[in-house]
Structure formats: structure tokens, C-alpha cells
Design a protein around this motif. Structure first.
Motif, mmCIF file in Angstrom:
data_model
loop_
_atom_site.group_PDB
_atom_site.id
_atom_site.type_symbol
_atom_site.label_atom_id
_atom_site.label_comp_id
_atom_site.label_asym_id
_atom_site.label_seq_id
_atom_site.Cartn_x
_atom_site.Cartn_y
_atom_site.Cartn_z
ATOM 1 N N LEU A 160 0.833 -1.209 0.000
ATOM 2 C CA LEU A 160 0.000 0.000 0.000
ATOM 3 C C LEU A 160 0.867 1.259 0.000
ATOM 4 C CD1 LEU A 160 -3.085 0.738 0.348
ATOM 5 C CD2 LEU A 160 -2.585 0.984 2.771
ATOM 6 N N LEU A 161 1.998 1.207 0.738
ATOM 7 C CA LEU A 161 2.813 2.409 0.922
ATOM 8 C C LEU A 161 3.977 2.502 -0.058
ATOM 9 C CD1 LEU A 161 2.943 2.325 4.838
ATOM 10 C CD2 LEU A 161 1.474 3.759 3.420
ATOM 11 N N LYS A 162 4.216 1.421 -0.797
ATOM 12 C CA LYS A 162 5.390 1.337 -1.680
ATOM 13 C C LYS A 162 5.480 2.533 -2.639
ATOM 14 C CE LYS A 162 8.823 -1.400 -2.837
ATOM 15 N NZ LYS A 162 9.791 -1.847 -1.837
ATOM 16 N N SER A 163 4.343 2.880 -3.248
ATOM 17 C CA SER A 163 4.360 3.918 -4.291
ATOM 18 C C SER A 163 4.700 5.302 -3.721
ATOM 19 C CB SER A 163 3.009 3.968 -4.996
ATOM 20 O OG SER A 163 2.017 4.261 -4.031
ATOM 21 N N SER A 164 4.569 5.497 -2.409
ATOM 22 C CA SER A 164 4.842 6.820 -1.821
ATOM 23 C C SER A 164 6.345 7.106 -1.750
ATOM 24 C CB SER A 164 4.240 6.890 -0.424
ATOM 25 O OG SER A 164 4.936 5.988 0.411
ATOM 26 N N GLY A 165 7.157 6.076 -1.918
ATOM 27 C CA GLY A 165 8.608 6.251 -1.900
ATOM 28 C C GLY A 165 9.202 6.266 -0.503
ATOM 29 N N VAL A 166 8.376 6.097 0.527
ATOM 30 C CA VAL A 166 8.877 6.091 1.900
ATOM 31 C C VAL A 166 9.731 4.827 2.121
ATOM 32 C CG1 VAL A 166 6.890 4.849 2.894
ATOM 33 C CG2 VAL A 166 8.133 6.481 4.290
ATOM 34 N N ARG A 167 10.709 4.924 3.006
ATOM 35 C CA ARG A 167 11.539 3.743 3.301
ATOM 36 C C ARG A 167 10.714 2.782 4.155
ATOM 37 N NH1 ARG A 167 16.452 2.934 7.304
ATOM 38 N NH2 ARG A 167 17.300 1.037 6.385
ATOM 39 N N LEU A 168 10.620 1.537 3.702
ATOM 40 C CA LEU A 168 9.833 0.539 4.429
ATOM 41 C C LEU A 168 10.754 -0.537 4.972
ATOM 42 C CD1 LEU A 168 7.048 0.236 1.747
ATOM 43 C CD2 LEU A 168 6.661 1.049 4.057
ATOM 44 N N THR A 169 10.666 -0.789 6.268
ATOM 45 C CA THR A 169 11.503 -1.836 6.854
ATOM 46 C C THR A 169 10.634 -2.769 7.696
ATOM 47 O OG1 THR A 169 12.016 -0.359 8.698
ATOM 48 C CG2 THR A 169 13.636 -0.478 6.950
ATOM 49 N N ARG A 170 11.125 -3.985 7.877
ATOM 50 C CA ARG A 170 10.414 -4.985 8.666
ATOM 51 C C ARG A 170 11.319 -5.369 9.823
ATOM 52 N NH1 ARG A 170 6.602 -7.330 10.953
ATOM 53 N NH2 ARG A 170 5.924 -9.451 10.523
ATOM 54 N N ILE A 171 10.783 -5.506 11.023
ATOM 55 C CA ILE A 171 11.620 -5.924 12.144
ATOM 56 C C ILE A 171 12.200 -7.313 11.866
ATOM 57 C CG2 ILE A 171 10.618 -4.518 13.977
ATOM 58 C CD1 ILE A 171 8.951 -7.051 14.747
ATOM 59 N N ALA A 172 13.401 -7.559 12.397
ATOM 60 C CA ALA A 172 14.070 -8.833 12.134
ATOM 61 C C ALA A 172 13.416 -9.964 12.935
ATOM 62 C CB ALA A 172 15.543 -8.720 12.525
ATOM 63 N N THR A 173 13.534 -11.179 12.412
ATOM 64 C CA THR A 173 13.075 -12.350 13.160
ATOM 65 C C THR A 173 14.226 -13.353 13.207
ATOM 66 O OG1 THR A 173 12.159 -13.233 11.115
ATOM 67 C CG2 THR A 173 10.607 -12.217 12.626
ATOM 68 N N GLY A 174 14.257 -14.169 14.231
ATOM 69 C CA GLY A 174 15.332 -15.162 14.333
ATOM 70 C C GLY A 174 15.433 -15.713 15.733
ATOM 71 N N ILE A 175 16.635 -16.147 16.091
ATOM 72 C CA ILE A 175 16.839 -16.781 17.402
ATOM 73 C C ILE A 175 16.774 -15.717 18.509
ATOM 74 C CG2 ILE A 175 18.368 -18.310 18.712
ATOM 75 C CD1 ILE A 175 17.785 -19.529 16.015
ATOM 76 N N PRO A 176 15.938 -15.900 19.530
ATOM 77 C CA PRO A 176 15.892 -14.910 20.611
ATOM 78 C C PRO A 176 17.205 -14.888 21.401
ATOM 79 C CG PRO A 176 14.046 -16.469 20.759
ATOM 80 C CD PRO A 176 15.006 -17.005 19.756
ATOM 81 N N ALA A 177 17.597 -13.689 21.871
ATOM 82 C CA ALA A 177 18.830 -13.559 22.657
ATOM 83 C C ALA A 177 18.721 -14.402 23.918
ATOM 84 C CB ALA A 177 19.052 -12.100 23.019
ATOM 85 N N GLY A 178 19.785 -15.086 24.258
ATOM 86 C CA GLY A 178 19.824 -15.886 25.483
ATOM 87 C C GLY A 178 19.172 -17.250 25.343
#
Lengths: 199, 268
Positions: A160-178
Motif C-alpha cells: 500500500l505504501l510502496k508507491s509513496s517512496g517512503v523507506r519501508l523496513t520490517r523488524i528482524a526475526t530469528g533466534i531470541p537472545a539468550g
């Protein structure tokens, strides 16, 4: 005939509507309130009344607040050009615990959930789009949960927001710390490998 | 389980391939999980502490994850105790867009609503397994890619058509239910209050037409596996007429509408 006097039965019925409260717990809470001092019971009643009267949604980010705009949107020390999109107001408290994010927020109040009949029209997306279209935002961080519904919502917003040119990022996923790699499931490990970084 | 003589009998740990259909929060930290297992059909169980700790189940309890599930039945309790799940195919392994989320939710809702508890149905299980693989399209990866809603229509329609047939709800698509006239190559019509297709003579007011093209593709779906059909085969109608016909049968049978049918219509 009810086992309890009418006012007590009414309070038990109301308490039973709370999540995770069954008949026994409701009876226990009701008797606790009955035994409490008049002052404590009045404070509880006032707190419940006030939460409905004084709280509303922030007109900028949809967070639950008693002042509009909310403390996060009106803070001069926060970078309002970065917006972190979360599912629920409770997610803000979780992100604030990290002490490493100082931008603004946007609360969707849910996720796309086809099985519950929740489509894009049921989420609070319009004022996010308006903020982005007014060029008030440089980056949108999509911080919905890494579940099927959270992922679908993040991808929907990104498109939806892609065409506005705003920078889009997704939070990382993976192994939890500890934690231990041994306990990680296959999908988490796959994502952790995909999201590895140079050292 | 404690017997009358005081001895304790452990219920055996069961195991089967399964599809996670739905989860509901239960108490503080548990999840109530509905699984469609190959061995025992639909099984409901409690996954202890699954909300608080991700160690035991990880992402295995996300809806429409194909797993090998391990559970124990409990005497006098219809809810099993879910012990663990090994992920075999996760919907989160490839990009999840809204169209795909709706399609997956539709498969889950159909299985949950139409199948009885604890009745194995290997044909429906194999169908669901195949359709979930067909809906696992990595080509859509990346948020910049266009929404690939066209890729969901064949697997979704295939699943609806075959589910109706396997559960015995599907009327003949070959002839008019009123006069028995063969419908091959001729227009066919259906109505919300009728169970099958009719010819032009017996059509009622407010009937919808099912195209020859959709009926031909339905006939082909009965002869081939789901991966035989590429999205390019999708007719311009996107098989919306066939899906509407099938949904009307399902809604009449359930006496209510499926949540996901409205979402699918909006995508169409």
C-alpha cells in the motif's frame, strides 16, 4: 432463585465477562470487593468509570491516551519522521522496554484476520497513509508479529505504501537472545539464516 | 489414569501427520488447538504454556502449518494433551500476502466447519495437504512483488469442489436436476435455494449462470491433481461462478455463511 443477593449476583455476572475469569474467580473477586473498605471499593469503581470516560485514541497514532496527541506523538525528543507500526497499544509498552527506539508509533488495533472476517477496512490504516502522503514520514517500520496474520498485514501495508517512496523496513526475526539454537523451530532457523549479517 | 485397583495407566502417546486449523487462547498461558490429523480426523487439544514459552512449539501452531503432531488422550476428557509438533511445511516459509492469507484461512475454516470430530478421512486429508502445497508459492516473495491473488483461485476452487464431492454434497454438474437433460455445451443455471444445475427451460428468476468453460475446468479437476493446473489456465471469470455455486451449497448445508467466503468475494 439465585444463590446470592441480587447486587452480588450482578457483580459476579459482570466480573465473569472479564477474560480468563470463570464463575469461581468471579465469586472470589466479588467477595473480596464486599469485604474491602468503602474507600477501596469506591476507588475501584472510579478507576473503571474513568478509564471509559477519560481515555480515547490519539488522533495521530491511534494509541490509547488521556491527552491528544499522546505523549509519544507530542514529545519533542522523539523522531516523528520514523514511524513504527504495531498491532496493539500494548506492543508500544513492549518496544519502549528496549530503550533503543525513539521514533513515533502507529497502532493498527488488530491484524488482517480472514477467519475472523477482519479485512483491511477494519484496521486503522487511513491516518497512517495520510501521514505518509503528507511527506511527514521518512521511514515506516513494520513491527507486526511474525505470525501468519501479522505477516499478511505487513505485506499488505508494504504494498500500500510502496508507491509513496517512503523507506519501508520490517523488524528482524530469528533466534531470541539468550536462547538455544537446539530449541528453535525450522521456520525460525530458516529466517535466522536468511537474515544473517556481516561481522 | 488411575484404575479402580489403584494402578496408574499412562495413555499412549499418539502421533500423526496433521494440519493446524485454529488456535484459541486458553487460561493464562495455554492454547486450545484444533488439528486435522490423518490418523484420527479432527482432534482438539491443549498445548500447555504455548503462549508463554515458544520453546516447545515455536511456530508450529500457526494456522495451516503441516506438522507431525504428538498427543495424549485423557480419560474422561474430550480435549487431548498436545505434547509436541514437528513442522513439516510452514505457511511462513514463503511470503505471506493478503490473498494467500485469505485462501489459507478459507481452507482452515472449511475443514473446521465441515468435518466431524475424531472421524478420520484420508481422502480429505490428502486433498488438504496437496492444496496447501499448491498455495505455498515462493514466487511471491518480497514485499515489492505485486499481489499474486490470481495464484490462489485454482487451488481454492479445486479444494472447494473436491471437498464437496468427498463429503457427498456435490450434485451432478452434467445434467439438469429438473428434467435430466444433459447440459454439455449448453448454458446451465443455479439458484441459492436449489441443490444443482438446471437448463434454460427450468431456470428461475434471480438464477446465476455457470459458464461452459467453468464446468469443463471442473470436470478436468476431477481427473487431475491440483498441481496439474497453472494459473494461466484460469478463465476470465476466475471460476467465480463455480465458487459461488459451491459456496451456496456449503452455506445451505451449514445454515450460515463462512467468514472467509465474504473475504474471497472481495478479492475477486
Amino acid at each position: 432463585m439465585s444463590k446470592f443477593a441480587e447486587p452480588m449476583a450482578r457483580l459476579i455476572d459482570e466480573l465473569k465477562k472479564l477474560p480468563g475469569v470463570g464463575s469461581k474467580s468471579a465469586q472470589r473477586y466479588a467477595f473480596h470487593i464486599l469485604r474491602a473498605s468503602d474507600e477501596d471499593a469506591a476507588l475501584l469503581a472510579d478507576a473503571i468509570r474513568e478509564i471509559k470516560q477519560a481515555l480515547r485514541l490519539c488522533s495521530v497514532c491511534n494509541n490509547i491516551t488521556d491527552v491528544d496527541p499522546c505523549v509519544y506523538c507530542s514529545s519533542p525528543t522523539r523522531n516523528q519522521r520514523v514511524v513504527c507500526v504495531v498491532e496493539e497499544p500494548t506492543n508500544i509498552a513492549a518496544l519502549e522496554k528496549g530503550h533503543n527506539y525513539s521514533g513515533g508509533y502507529h497502532v493498527l488495533h488488530g491484524t488482517l484476520s480472514p477467519i475472523h472476517g477482519i479485512g483491511p477496512e477494519h484496521l486503522r490504516i487511513a491516518n497512517l497513509v495520510a501521514r505518509v502522503e503528507q511527506h511527514a514520514v521518512d521511514e515506516v517500520i513494520l513491527a507486526t508479529n511474525p505470525t501468519v496474520e501479522g505477516e499478511a498485514t505487513a505485506v499488505y501495508l508494504a504494498r500500500l505504501l510502496k508507491s509513496s517512496g517512503v523507506r519501508l523496513t520490517r523488524i528482524a526475526t530469528g533466534i531470541p537472545a539468550g536462547s538455544d539454537i537446539e530449541y528453535a523451530d525450522e521456520v525460525t532457523l530458516q529466517r535466522a539464516m536468511e537474515g544473517r549479517r556481516e561481522m | 489414569m488411575r484404575a479402580a485397583d489403584g494402578t496408574i495407566h499412562e495413555m499412549a502417546l499418539k502421533s500423526s501427520e496433521a494440519v493446524v486449523l485454529r488456535t484459541y487462547p486458553l487460561r493464562e498461558a495455554d492454547l486450545l488447538v484444533t488439528l486435522f490429523t490423518r490418523a484420527e480426523g479432527k482432534v482438539r487439544g491443549v498445548a500447555k504454556s504455548a503462549k508463554r514459552s515458544r520453546k516447545r512449539f515455536g511456530g508450529a501452531l500457526e494456522p495451516l502449518t503441516c506438522v507431525r503432531a504428538y498427543w495424549q488422550d485423557r480419560a474422561g476428557n474430550e480435549l487431548a494433551r498436545l505434547d509436541s509438533c514437528d513442522v513439516l511445511l510452514s505457511p511462513l516459509a514463503s511470503a505471506m500476502d493478503y490473498a494467500r492469507a485469505v485462501a489459507l484461512a478459507h481452507v482452515a475454516e472449511m475443514l473446521d466447519e465441515l468435518l466431524p470430530d475424531r472421524e478420520p478421512n484420508d481422502s480429505v486429508f490428502r486433498l488438504a495437504w496437496g492444496v496447501l502445497q499448491a498455495l505455498d508459492f515462493p514466487a511471491a516473495a518480497g514485499t515489492g512483488a505485486p499481489e499474486k491473488s490470481s495464484e490462489i483461485w485454482i487451488p481454492v476452487t479445486y479444494f472447494d469442489l473436491w471437498t464437496m464431492r468427498l463429503l457427498g454434497y456435490l450434485p451432478s454438474l452434467e445434467e439438469c436436476i429438473e428434467c435430466g437433460e444433459p447440459l454439455a455445451g449448453k448454458p446451465a443455471y443455479f439458484h441459492a435455494l436449489r441443490d444443482g444445475l438446471v437448463c434454460a427451460t427450468h431456470r428461475r428468476i434471480a438464477s446465476s449462470e455457470m459458464t461452459v468453460e467453468s464446468r469443463a475446468l471442473a470436470a478436468e479437476m476431477f481427473r487431475n491433481p491440483v498441481n496439474h493446473f497453472s494459473p494461466e489456465r484460469l478463465p476470465t471469470s476466475r471460476l467465480a461462478d463455480l465458487r459461488k455455486f459451491l459456496m451456496q451449497i456449503i452455506h445451505r448445508h451449514l445454515d450460515r455463511t463462512l467468514q472467509t467466503s465474504a473475504q474471497l468475494e472481495k478479492l475477486d
